[in-house]
Design a protein around this motif. Sequence first.
Motif, PDB file in Angstrom:
ATOM      1  N   PRO A 122       0.801  -1.239   0.000  1.00 38.01           N
ATOM      2  CA  PRO A 122       0.000   0.000   0.000  1.00 38.01           C
ATOM      3  C   PRO A 122       0.824   1.274   0.000  1.00 38.01           C
ATOM      4  O   PRO A 122       0.318   2.340  -0.348  1.00 38.01           O
ATOM      5  N   TYR A 123       2.094   1.191   0.384  1.00 36.04           N
ATOM      6  CA  TYR A 123       2.954   2.373   0.384  1.00 36.04           C
ATOM      7  C   TYR A 123       3.490   2.731  -1.010  1.00 36.04           C
ATOM      8  O   TYR A 123       4.140   3.768  -1.152  1.00 36.04           O
ATOM      9  N   LEU A 124       3.248   1.880  -1.998  1.00 35.83           N
ATOM     10  CA  LEU A 124       3.891   2.059  -3.305  1.00 35.83           C
ATOM     11  C   LEU A 124       3.673   3.461  -3.873  1.00 35.83           C
ATOM     12  O   LEU A 124       4.609   4.113  -4.325  1.00 35.83           O
ATOM     13  N   ASN A 125       2.432   3.923  -3.878  1.00 31.35           N
ATOM     14  CA  ASN A 125       2.123   5.258  -4.398  1.00 31.35           C
ATOM     15  C   ASN A 125       1.619   6.190  -3.310  1.00 31.35           C
ATOM     16  O   ASN A 125       0.971   7.198  -3.584  1.00 31.35           O
ATOM     17  N   ALA A 126       1.915   5.822  -2.043  1.00 29.52           N
ATOM     18  CA  ALA A 126       1.476   6.624  -0.903  1.00 29.52           C
ATOM     19  C   ALA A 126       2.689   7.037  -0.077  1.00 29.52           C
ATOM     20  O   ALA A 126       3.836   6.747  -0.439  1.00 29.52           O
ATOM     21  N   TYR A 127       2.423   7.706   1.016  1.00 28.29           N
ATOM     22  CA  TYR A 127       3.494   8.174   1.898  1.00 28.29           C
ATOM     23  C   TYR A 127       3.337   7.522   3.270  1.00 28.29           C
ATOM     24  O   TYR A 127       2.217   7.449   3.791  1.00 28.29           O
ATOM     25  N   PRO A 128       4.410   7.070   3.867  1.00 28.50           N
ATOM     26  CA  PRO A 128       4.305   6.451   5.189  1.00 28.50           C
ATOM     27  C   PRO A 128       4.049   7.504   6.267  1.00 28.50           C
ATOM     28  O   PRO A 128       4.666   8.570   6.272  1.00 28.50           O
ATOM     29  N   ALA A 129       3.129   7.207   7.168  1.00 27.24           N
ATOM     30  CA  ALA A 129       2.842   8.094   8.298  1.00 27.24           C
ATOM     31  C   ALA A 129       3.159   7.355   9.594  1.00 27.24           C
ATOM     32  O   ALA A 129       3.116   6.125   9.638  1.00 27.24           O
ATOM     33  N   THR A 130       3.474   8.090  10.630  1.00 25.78           N
ATOM     34  CA  THR A 130       3.872   7.584  11.953  1.00 25.78           C
ATOM     35  C   THR A 130       5.247   6.924  11.866  1.00 25.78           C
ATOM     36  O   THR A 130       5.708   6.565  10.771  1.00 25.78           O
ATOM     37  N   PRO A 131       5.912   6.717  12.989  1.00 26.91           N
ATOM     38  CA  PRO A 131       7.227   6.075  12.950  1.00 26.91           C
ATOM     39  C   PRO A 131       7.177   4.575  12.706  1.00 26.91           C
ATOM     40  O   PRO A 131       8.209   3.955  12.440  1.00 26.91           O
ATOM     41  N   PHE A 132       5.977   3.954  12.783  1.00 25.86           N
ATOM     42  CA  PHE A 132       5.872   2.501  12.867  1.00 25.86           C
ATOM     43  C   PHE A 132       5.912   1.854  11.480  1.00 25.86           C
ATOM     44  O   PHE A 132       4.916   1.301  10.987  1.00 25.86           O
ATOM     45  N   LEU A 133       7.078   1.896  10.865  1.00 30.67           N
ATOM     46  CA  LEU A 133       7.239   1.362   9.514  1.00 30.67           C
ATOM     47  C   LEU A 133       7.412  -0.151   9.529  1.00 30.67           C
ATOM     48  O   LEU A 133       6.864  -0.861   8.684  1.00 30.67           O
TER      49      LEU A 133
END
Length: 439
Positions: free
Chosen positions: A362-373
């Motif tokens: 889901p991160y492919l065309n999105a941006y990661p939010a929060t530190p919990f990668l």
Amino acid sequence: MLSDDALTMPELNYMLVGERLDAGSSLYDGVWDNIAPLSAFVYMAVDFFFGRSQLAYQIIALLLVAFQCLIFNRLLLLNKAYNENTYVPGLIYGLLMSFSFDFLTLTPVLMGTTFLLLALNNIFSHIEFRAKQDEMILNIGLFIGIAYLFYLPNITFGIAALLIFTFFTGTVARRYLLMLYGFMLPMLLAASYFLMGGRLKAFVYNFLNPLLDYEVEQYMSITGVFVLFSIPLVFLVLAFVRMGQRARFTNYQVRLTQVMFVWIVFSLAFIFISGTLSPNIFAIFVPPVAFFLSHYFLLIRKKWMAELAFFAFFVSVILFNLGIYFGFFISEKYLGFENYLVKGDDQWRNKRVLVLDHNLEPYLNAYPATPFLNWQLSEELFRNPEYYDNLTILHKGLVDDLPDVIIDRHDVMPYVLERLPKVHSRYETSGDNIYYLRK
């Protein structure tokens, strides 16, 4: 092959780490991931100059592989590892690095191997009686120390170096301590850096703890590993047989072959503690296998037979690399890359997303939010929100960087949100474990 048609899960993870760090997040407390600090710095620099570009990763990797071919061949020439001066080892090294398409991308394994080769050069020189300078011993430890700050499992080669010194050299105790000092210095400097920033606990939890407490990320089966690397394995066995029958080595050359065999043994330990089963991890075998395969080709007395054997090896590289990449070789059906390659996911384009799972698509065309990668590192927090420390970390991580979408594939958010009513009030759910930020 220089394209973004086959983005792998690890590559996407590296890009996300680099993107978060370039955006101003701090490593390990602002980005929860077990990536090594020097690799994280490289990915941050790549994101700064090129953004989320797989092509940049590939071009930098090609340059790095070319440099490794150069220093690998040079160290063998300078240390007279063969009975003739030849560029065959560099050629074989380059071909082995082309065996799998994901060898030619910028991975921590690839970057760390560069410094292992520099350490190997000093080890070879030290084994030869004329080169026992103290600075060379110190450099061996330093190079291996830098290597594990690119990829922590490289720490196993520190033990390998100690065993090599014990069994193949007459090194005095003082020099063991000198090498150990060089080996520990990079870790001490890294720990001091995070200590001064108040992030030592995060450094230990994210970077060091997973070495002993990890879940295996299995992107391919054991059968797939043997199928993919069957040809190099066959040639390696032939090399051992040929060297046992025909080789006439000096005592010094025998010691060099023993050193490279130790590398193979400790590469198995490297794979075991890496916690990842993917093709690019096996790039650690390239230097010793290139060393032994070069002996094999050079020991074939009839030139036409050597050329024929090399041609067969060269064709196998094409079939297993390009054949698997473009799907025209039979081995493709034995190599299940469904969990390894990132499939197109345009559902969350330009959204700020939190994915509570190992699958990062889901991160492919999105941006990661929060530190919990990294789900492996953050899972304990989400599954145990009843503990005050866990809840405090979750509250701060969510409130400081509210995601537009939370994809909860393990059904842990209901227990978190019932303890964080203010956060709960900001979200609504569609009933499929996906939470949307209220407008």
